[in-house]
Design an enzyme around this catalytic site. Structure first.
Site, PDB file in Angstrom:
ATOM      1  N   CYS A 108       0.836  -1.204   0.000  1.00 56.87           N
ATOM      2  CA  CYS A 108       0.000   0.000   0.000  1.00 56.87           C
ATOM      3  C   CYS A 108       0.868   1.250   0.000  1.00 56.87           C
ATOM      4  O   CYS A 108       0.639   2.187  -0.773  1.00 56.87           O
ATOM      5  CB  CYS A 108      -0.921  -0.024   1.221  1.00 56.87           C
ATOM      6  SG  CYS A 108      -2.131   1.322   1.254  1.00 56.87           S
ATOM      7  N   CYS A 109       1.887   1.272   0.851  1.00 57.28           N
ATOM      8  CA  CYS A 109       2.784   2.430   0.915  1.00 57.28           C
ATOM      9  C   CYS A 109       3.560   2.602  -0.390  1.00 57.28           C
ATOM     10  O   CYS A 109       3.845   3.725  -0.805  1.00 57.28           O
ATOM     11  CB  CYS A 109       3.752   2.286   2.080  1.00 57.28           C
ATOM     12  SG  CYS A 109       3.026   2.603   3.706  1.00 57.28           S
ATOM     13  N   CYS A 118      -0.910   7.866   7.731  1.00 60.30           N
ATOM     14  CA  CYS A 118      -2.269   7.696   7.235  1.00 60.30           C
ATOM     15  C   CYS A 118      -3.214   7.342   8.382  1.00 60.30           C
ATOM     16  O   CYS A 118      -2.815   6.712   9.363  1.00 60.30           O
ATOM     17  CB  CYS A 118      -2.305   6.601   6.171  1.00 60.30           C
ATOM     18  SG  CYS A 118      -1.476   7.049   4.636  1.00 60.30           S
ATOM     19  N   CYS A 166      -3.504   3.714   9.740  1.00 59.17           N
ATOM     20  CA  CYS A 166      -2.230   3.144  10.206  1.00 59.17           C
ATOM     21  C   CYS A 166      -1.594   3.957  11.328  1.00 59.17           C
ATOM     22  O   CYS A 166      -0.411   3.757  11.647  1.00 59.17           O
ATOM     23  CB  CYS A 166      -1.262   3.033   9.044  1.00 59.17           C
ATOM     24  SG  CYS A 166      -1.899   2.061   7.662  1.00 59.17           S
ATOM     25  N   CYS A 190       8.047   3.209   5.781  1.00 58.97           N
ATOM     26  CA  CYS A 190       7.031   3.043   4.742  1.00 58.97           C
ATOM     27  C   CYS A 190       7.642   2.873   3.353  1.00 58.97           C
ATOM     28  O   CYS A 190       6.928   2.598   2.404  1.00 58.97           O
ATOM     29  CB  CYS A 190       6.094   4.242   4.733  1.00 58.97           C
ATOM     30  SG  CYS A 190       6.929   5.810   4.430  1.00 58.97           S
TER      31      CYS A 190
END
Length: 240
Positions: free
Chosen positions: A114-115, A203, A206, A231
């Site tokens: 995702c990162c 985010c 997270c 990240c």
């Protein structure tokens, strides 16, 4: 501007204060920018703008930030009267990822993918057009991954064939207390979430507040191994 010698700069800047490191960075590079997301970065903007008014600033909009963070970015833009380049993920990559894995896959298989889409890819695009960048990394944010990085370094993760990218870390040797002493002394804008137990802010899914005496990074990716809390923006810190 003379040719930049990394080894000489590392020796000369070792242990120096943030303003000295910033002055060296801005004196050696015209095509340089500050990466802005948190309290440390605004301290750097506050210092840098008194050295050079036309400093470039950019910020990553992952699409998953807290509402307070978006308001914080706007507050900084207005306070300093600067343009902030807001970087967004590649739409096609993000759409395909969300379609395949949903919006919360990182709780099951880790945050790296995702990162990589929401942060690393847009950052790579930005850094491809720069000769150097300035970050708010501090050693005590994570001794596992940031404990032995230098004040200035070759960014191996984002350098490419025929092009070297230099990274400056002016706040490397400062503590969180020193950052907040500066913020209070110079009335530097900060994210309202800091008033609600958040220290290190990423985010929304997270990031969570930390308890008293917990390390500031304990609220980031709390379901994962504490030694892997990067990240990808500073992924070389893990690979070093």
């Amino acid at each position: 501007m003379t040719a930049f010698d990394l080894n000489t700069a590392q020796t000369e800047l070792q242990g120096k204060n943030p303003r000295t490191i910033l002055k060296a960075a801005l004196a050696n590079f015209d095509n340089i920018a500050i990466s802005f997301s948190g309290a440390e970065d605004v301290v750097l903007i506050d210092m840098a703008i008194n050295i050079r008014k036309d400093i470039q600033v950019f910020s990553l909009d992952t699409g998953r930030l807290h509402p307070e963070t978006y308001r914080f970015i706007e507050k900084v833009r207005k306070h300093y009267g600067i343009a902030i380049d807001i970087l967004s993920p590649d739409r096609e990559q993000l759409d395909a990822f969300v379609k395949e894995k949903g919006l919360f896959s990182f709780y099951e298989d880790g945050h790296q993918q995702c990162c990589a889409i929401r942060k690393v890819e847009p950052l790579r695009r930005k850094l491809a057009g720069l000769d150097a960048w300035i970050t708010g990394q501090r050693k005590d944010q994570s001794l596992d991954t940031r404990g032995d990085i230098p004040e200035v370094q070759l960014d191996a993760g984002f350098s490419g064939p025929g092009k070297q990218l230099v990274k400056f870390n002016p706040l490397l040797n400062w503590s969180s207390a020193q950052v907040w002493d500066y913020i209070e002394a110079y009335r530097v804008p900060y994210n309202d979430l800091h008033q609600h137990g958040y220290i290190s802010i990423g985010c929304e899914p997270c990031t969570r507040p930390v308890l008293p005496n917990q390390h500031e990074r304990a609220g980031r990716w709390w379901w994962e191994d504490s030694a892997k809390k990067e990240c990808g923006l500073h992924g070389g810190n893990i690979d070093k």
